[in-house]
Design a protein around this motif. Structure first.
Motif, PDB file in Angstrom:
ATOM      1  N   PHE A 118     -11.929  31.809  49.417  1.00  0.00           N
ATOM      2  CA  PHE A 118     -12.773  30.773  50.026  1.00  0.00           C
ATOM      3  C   PHE A 118     -14.238  31.192  50.124  1.00  0.00           C
ATOM      4  O   PHE A 118     -15.132  30.373  49.998  1.00  0.00           O
ATOM      5  CB  PHE A 118     -12.275  30.450  51.444  1.00  0.00           C
ATOM      6  N   VAL A 119     -14.460  32.471  50.413  1.00  0.00           N
ATOM      7  CA  VAL A 119     -15.818  32.900  50.736  1.00  0.00           C
ATOM      8  C   VAL A 119     -16.473  33.676  49.593  1.00  0.00           C
ATOM      9  O   VAL A 119     -17.557  34.211  49.753  1.00  0.00           O
ATOM     10  CB  VAL A 119     -15.843  33.779  52.008  1.00  0.00           C
ATOM     11  N   GLN A 120     -15.825  33.696  48.421  1.00  0.00           N
ATOM     12  CA  GLN A 120     -16.307  34.579  47.365  1.00  0.00           C
ATOM     13  C   GLN A 120     -17.769  34.343  46.978  1.00  0.00           C
ATOM     14  O   GLN A 120     -18.505  35.283  46.720  1.00  0.00           O
ATOM     15  CB  GLN A 120     -15.422  34.463  46.127  1.00  0.00           C
ATOM     16  N   GLU A 121     -18.210  33.074  46.973  1.00  0.00           N
ATOM     17  CA  GLU A 121     -19.595  32.802  46.574  1.00  0.00           C
ATOM     18  C   GLU A 121     -20.595  33.558  47.441  1.00  0.00           C
ATOM     19  O   GLU A 121     -21.665  33.928  46.977  1.00  0.00           O
ATOM     20  CB  GLU A 121     -19.863  31.296  46.641  1.00  0.00           C
ATOM     21  N   LYS A 122     -20.245  33.805  48.721  1.00  0.00           N
ATOM     22  CA  LYS A 122     -21.168  34.526  49.598  1.00  0.00           C
ATOM     23  C   LYS A 122     -20.773  35.991  49.749  1.00  0.00           C
ATOM     24  O   LYS A 122     -21.512  36.771  50.328  1.00  0.00           O
ATOM     25  CB  LYS A 122     -21.165  33.883  51.001  1.00  0.00           C
ATOM     26  N   ALA A 123     -19.565  36.339  49.298  1.00  0.00           N
ATOM     27  CA  ALA A 123     -19.047  37.669  49.581  1.00  0.00           C
ATOM     28  C   ALA A 123     -19.164  38.622  48.398  1.00  0.00           C
ATOM     29  O   ALA A 123     -19.187  39.830  48.582  1.00  0.00           O
ATOM     30  CB  ALA A 123     -17.592  37.587  50.024  1.00  0.00           C
ATOM     31  N   ASP A 124     -19.244  38.087  47.203  1.00  0.00           N
ATOM     32  CA  ASP A 124     -19.241  38.954  46.031  1.00  0.00           C
ATOM     33  C   ASP A 124     -20.536  39.766  45.981  1.00  0.00           C
ATOM     34  O   ASP A 124     -21.613  39.201  45.863  1.00  0.00           O
ATOM     35  CB  ASP A 124     -19.096  38.097  44.763  1.00  0.00           C
ATOM     36  N   VAL A 125     -20.429  41.099  46.106  1.00  0.00           N
ATOM     37  CA  VAL A 125     -21.615  41.951  46.019  1.00  0.00           C
ATOM     38  C   VAL A 125     -21.539  42.765  44.730  1.00  0.00           C
ATOM     39  O   VAL A 125     -20.542  42.694  44.004  1.00  0.00           O
ATOM     40  CB  VAL A 125     -21.716  42.898  47.238  1.00  0.00           C
ATOM     41  N   ILE A 126     -22.578  43.538  44.444  1.00  0.00           N
ATOM     42  CA  ILE A 126     -22.626  44.234  43.161  1.00  0.00           C
ATOM     43  C   ILE A 126     -21.397  45.129  42.976  1.00  0.00           C
ATOM     44  O   ILE A 126     -20.779  45.144  41.912  1.00  0.00           O
ATOM     45  CB  ILE A 126     -23.921  45.051  43.023  1.00  0.00           C
ATOM     46  N   ASP A 127     -21.028  45.848  44.038  1.00  0.00           N
ATOM     47  CA  ASP A 127     -19.896  46.765  43.897  1.00  0.00           C
ATOM     48  C   ASP A 127     -18.580  46.052  43.602  1.00  0.00           C
ATOM     49  O   ASP A 127     -17.780  46.531  42.802  1.00  0.00           O
ATOM     50  CB  ASP A 127     -19.752  47.617  45.159  1.00  0.00           C
ATOM     51  N   THR A 128     -18.353  44.905  44.244  1.00  0.00           N
ATOM     52  CA  THR A 128     -17.116  44.177  43.955  1.00  0.00           C
ATOM     53  C   THR A 128     -17.205  43.540  42.572  1.00  0.00           C
ATOM     54  O   THR A 128     -16.210  43.428  41.864  1.00  0.00           O
ATOM     55  CB  THR A 128     -16.837  43.093  45.015  1.00  0.00           C
ATOM     56  N   PHE A 129     -18.419  43.143  42.179  1.00  0.00           N
ATOM     57  CA  PHE A 129     -18.649  42.590  40.853  1.00  0.00           C
ATOM     58  C   PHE A 129     -18.331  43.637  39.769  1.00  0.00           C
ATOM     59  O   PHE A 129     -17.657  43.346  38.777  1.00  0.00           O
ATOM     60  CB  PHE A 129     -20.117  42.144  40.765  1.00  0.00           C
ATOM     61  N   VAL A 130     -18.791  44.862  40.022  1.00  0.00           N
ATOM     62  CA  VAL A 130     -18.506  45.969  39.100  1.00  0.00           C
ATOM     63  C   VAL A 130     -17.004  46.216  39.032  1.00  0.00           C
ATOM     64  O   VAL A 130     -16.429  46.364  37.953  1.00  0.00           O
ATOM     65  CB  VAL A 130     -19.241  47.254  39.550  1.00  0.00           C
ATOM     66  N   TYR A 131     -16.359  46.245  40.182  1.00  0.00           N
ATOM     67  CA  TYR A 131     -14.915  46.489  40.222  1.00  0.00           C
ATOM     68  C   TYR A 131     -14.167  45.419  39.440  1.00  0.00           C
ATOM     69  O   TYR A 131     -13.298  45.715  38.619  1.00  0.00           O
ATOM     70  CB  TYR A 131     -14.442  46.508  41.679  1.00  0.00           C
ATOM     71  N   ARG A 132     -14.529  44.152  39.681  1.00  0.00           N
ATOM     72  CA  ARG A 132     -13.809  43.059  39.029  1.00  0.00           C
ATOM     73  C   ARG A 132     -14.000  43.100  37.514  1.00  0.00           C
ATOM     74  O   ARG A 132     -13.057  42.993  36.746  1.00  0.00           O
ATOM     75  CB  ARG A 132     -14.265  41.715  39.600  1.00  0.00           C
ATOM     76  N   ASN A 133     -15.254  43.286  37.099  1.00  0.00           N
ATOM     77  CA  ASN A 133     -15.519  43.312  35.660  1.00  0.00           C
ATOM     78  C   ASN A 133     -14.947  44.555  34.994  1.00  0.00           C
ATOM     79  O   ASN A 133     -14.415  44.476  33.896  1.00  0.00           O
ATOM     80  CB  ASN A 133     -17.026  43.243  35.401  1.00  0.00           C
ATOM     81  N   GLY A 134     -15.089  45.693  35.665  1.00  0.00           N
ATOM     82  CA  GLY A 134     -14.684  46.945  35.048  1.00  0.00           C
ATOM     83  C   GLY A 134     -13.187  47.154  35.091  1.00  0.00           C
ATOM     84  O   GLY A 134     -12.527  47.284  34.056  1.00  0.00           O
ATOM     85  N   VAL A 135     -12.631  47.168  36.295  1.00  0.00           N
ATOM     86  CA  VAL A 135     -11.231  47.554  36.447  1.00  0.00           C
ATOM     87  C   VAL A 135     -10.298  46.385  36.125  1.00  0.00           C
ATOM     88  O   VAL A 135      -9.295  46.562  35.435  1.00  0.00           O
ATOM     89  CB  VAL A 135     -10.967  48.087  37.868  1.00  0.00           C
TER      90      VAL A 135
END
Lengths: 294, 301
Positions: B245-262
């Motif tokens: 629900f809150v991803q648009e405001k919650a996604d930060v660089i580190d979680t972005f890196v995790y999602r794309n990388g891992v």
């Protein structure tokens, strides 16, 4: 203080104490809440909102959680990684710290720099991930131990401590013909108990609390530590474990999934809460040594 | 040359002591640093390091044109800015307040209680935040309803996420971070306070005009050290608290890196972002040190 207590002075003191009491309440309440929920009757707790006391106190939740093989296994994995990881970490860190306290050590400066650089530069998540996978450490117990063997911060802490040990202590042993190994294990380590306690607490807490490494590298359910299992059942809403518990306790329908979660939360944090009163004096001291030098 | 060999032989035990630590650092710290070359490659899992195809700055160009990256960047800056704004002064205030307490037993109790959350995992804290803010049975909404307001679904509304995250972070770290200021306060010359008392300064006045100015160097140092964190947000906090629900405001660089990388196994892409992030962080810390040296006239580095 023999200063006349003016009205303003008193007001400030009272206000200060009241604010601190409020703050302490806010800090402590969440822990009490989890405790209340875990010893409440699950159905009753779900029907009302728990505020400042348990509802229909019972130990059924604990019986259900502690009777679950999956949770107990995760608890055991956590204990194993904490004990083994802590002992090896403290040993490796102290060995390095002792060697670099020796002024005559060949290439001493470059060696110290070599150990310090990772404090400031890191490869980041992805290269680390690739290395671990390439080493074949995924789904292996050693993935909990090996990457956490060393810490430059703790090495500095140990070095500062070893520097303060009087040189005369070592010298007398050396005159008797003791080599580095004997001096280290028989003289230096036994006279460094406060340091060993501080390091063990730092390493032990981070081992017990570690959950992300298992999330990244471990898919085998029976190798998950308690914190990662907790993450999976609570935040990923992975229902299997909770369902399993529920099924086991069909006779006691009073146990709800929410109560199971809160009780698991309590169980996973209990070891920390239990040793917390004893570790306080060590971590504050350790933090200070680190802050002065680090 | 011979003498080096001899020294090495004499110090063989010391070098043996260094061995396990050095091996661990080499494998788990230096090897990943070498792995940063992935950022300039098109690395696939089947390849080894140094064997991916070199693509220069393509990965950097790719994320600089990715709108999701900008959303993550905005969230990161907003959250870390808010954290700095609230989370930085809070432990200073707490330390001053604790110091102003006359009873040493009360002081100890407050310290014990406020340090405790530092030792608790974000898994625990996030579960609690969800429970306490629950729309139906959470205590916060219970209070809101009692006061005549409508219940709020906090964890499902993106608008609240930044504040919830920052407040939870402050809750976790305020006590632990106050330790360093309390140590600085304990180092203040008591003569200063005596002189203040002779001049009739109240407790509050002494706090504002003696204690606070005395710990300014410590505050400056801590501020400088926290500048580097402007481009990164506590990963564990966001990772545990965020939901769809809150991803648009919650996604930060580190979680972005995790999602794309891992998760999406775009290793090179995620490494490039991580590298850019840590370079900017280092520049910020370095600039901070320079600035603080100028301000204080004292050298920090």
């Amino acid at each position: 203080m023999n200063i006349r207590a003016t009205g303003g002075e008193r007001l400030f003191s009272i206000l200060n104490v009241v604010l601190l009491i409020l703050l302490s309440a806010v800090m402590a309440y969440p822990f009490l809440y989890v405790l209340f929920y875990s010893i409440s009757d699950g159905v009753a707790a779900g029907a009302t909102t728990i505020t400042f006391a348990p509802v229909k106190p019972t130990l059924d939740n604990y019986k259900a959680v502690l009777g679950n093989a999956g949770i107990m296994n995760a608890f055991f994995i956590s204990a194993a990684r904490t004990v083994l990881g802590t002992v090896l970490h403290v040993l490796v860190v102290c060995l390095v710290a002792y060697a670099i306290t020796k002024k005559q050590l060949l290439w001493r400066k470059p060696i110290i720099v070599f150990f310090m650089i990772p404090m400031f530069v890191s490869g980041g998540l992805l290269p680390f991930y690739v290395i671990i996978v390439k080493l074949g450490l995924s789904n292996h117990f050693l993935v909990y131990i090996l990457p956490m063997l060393f810490s430059a911060f703790n090495m500095l802490l140990a070095k500062v401590f070893f520097d303060q040990i009087p040189a005369s202590l070592e010298e007398s042993a050396r005159i008797d013909g003791a080599g580095d190994a004997i001096v280290f294990f028989r003289i230096v380590l036994p006279s460094s108990l406060p340091l060993l306690a501080t390091l063990s607490i730092f390493a032990g807490v981070s081992q017990w609390n570690a959950w992300f490494d298992a999330l990244l590298f471990v898919t085998k359910q029976n190798l998950l530590p308690i914190q990662t299992l907790l993450y999976k059942i609570i935040l990923e809403s992975q229902a299997t474990t909770v369902e399993q518990i529920m099924r086991m306790t069909q006779s006691k329908t009073q146990v709800t999934s929410e109560a199971v979660k809160m009780t698991t939360l309590m169980v996973s944090t209990l070891p920390i809460l239990c040793i917390y009163p004893f570790m306080q004096r060590y971590f504050v001291k350790g933090m200070m040594i680190g802050a002065v030098k680090g | 040359m011979k003498s080096i060999g001899l020294t090495l032989w004499r110090q063989r035990v010391l070098f043996l002591f260094l061995l396990p630590g050095a091996a661990a650092v080499l494998v788990f710290s230096y090897a990943p640093m070498a792995g940063l070359v992935m950022a300039f490659q098109d690395y696939r899992v089947s390849d080894g390091f140094l064997r991916g195809e070199f693509v220069g700055l393509d990965q950097f160009r790719a994320f600089l044109t990715d709108p999701d990256f900008y959303a993550a960047l905005r969230n990161t800056l907003a959250i870390s800015g808010l954290t700095l704004l609230i989370g930085f002064p809070a432990p200073v205030a707490l330390a001053l307040m604790i110091d102003a307490v006359a009873s040493s037993r009360f002081r100890k109790v407050v310290q014990s209680v406020t340090y405790l959350p530092h030792f608790i995992t974000w898994v625990f804290i996030a579960s609690l935040v969800y429970r306490l803010l629950d729309t139906e049975s959470g205590i916060v909404n219970l209070a809101l309803v009692k006061l005549g307001f409508e219940p709020v679904s906090f964890m499902q509304s993106p608008g609240y996420f930044w504040f919830i995250l920052v407040l939870a972070s402050v809750w976790k770290s305020i006590g632990w971070n106050s330790i360093i200021y309390l140590a600085a306060i304990s180092g203040i010359d008591p003569e200063l306070h005596n002189a203040g008392m002779v001049d009739g300064a109240s407790r509050f006045q002494r706090m504002m005009y003696i204690t606070l100015p005395s710990i300014v160097p410590t505050i400056a140092l801590m501020f400088v050290l926290s500048l580097g964190s402007l481009v990164s947000v506590n990963f564990e906090a966001v990772f545990n608290l965020m939901n769809g629900f809150v991803q648009e405001k919650a996604d930060v660089i580190d979680t972005f890196v995790y999602r794309n990388g891992v998760q999406m196994i775009k290793f090179s892409y995620a490494t490039a972002i991580g590298l850019a992030q840590s370079v900017i962080a280092s520049i910020l810390v370095f600039a901070g040190f320079k600035l603080s040296n100028k301000m204080n006239g004292t050298k920090l580095l």
